[in-house]
Design a protein around this motif. Structure first.
Motif: not given
Length: 97
Positions: A82-83, A85-87, A89-90
């Motif tokens: 999840l981290i 994926v967040e990175i 996407l950022a």
């Protein structure tokens, strides 16, 4: 890795309670040094008398610990995914602006 199934020891409830009161470490020690007595139903007992039940109970306890560790590792892996994926996407969001 063990996600769900635990080998449940089929032992008498009072014997299970005795094992749980003494704990895994104590019962393992008694198994290694069987000349040491313990109290069961108000009487001094030997591990020889309950050896098979004790081995089944220890296997159950090992399975419980293994399942807990497996789920902990699974959760850690999910958090990392999840981290990441967040990175990603950022980064994609920064590149579009």
């Amino acid at each position: 890795m063990r996600w769900f199934r635990i080998r449940k020891a089929k032992i008498a409830p009072d014997l299970r309670q005795t094992f749980e009161q003494h704990g895994v470490g104590t019962m393992q020690s008694l198994l290694a040094a069987p000349d040491r007595p313990f109290v069961y139903q108000g009487h001094i007992s030997s591990v020889y008398q309950v050896r098979e039940d004790l081995l089944h109970w220890l296997t159950e306890q090992y399975d419980r610990a293994e399942r807990k560790e497996t789920w902990t590792l699974t959760m850690e892996a999910a958090i990392i995914v999840l981290i990441l994926v967040e990175i990603v996407l950022a980064i994609i969001g920064l590149l579009r602006h």
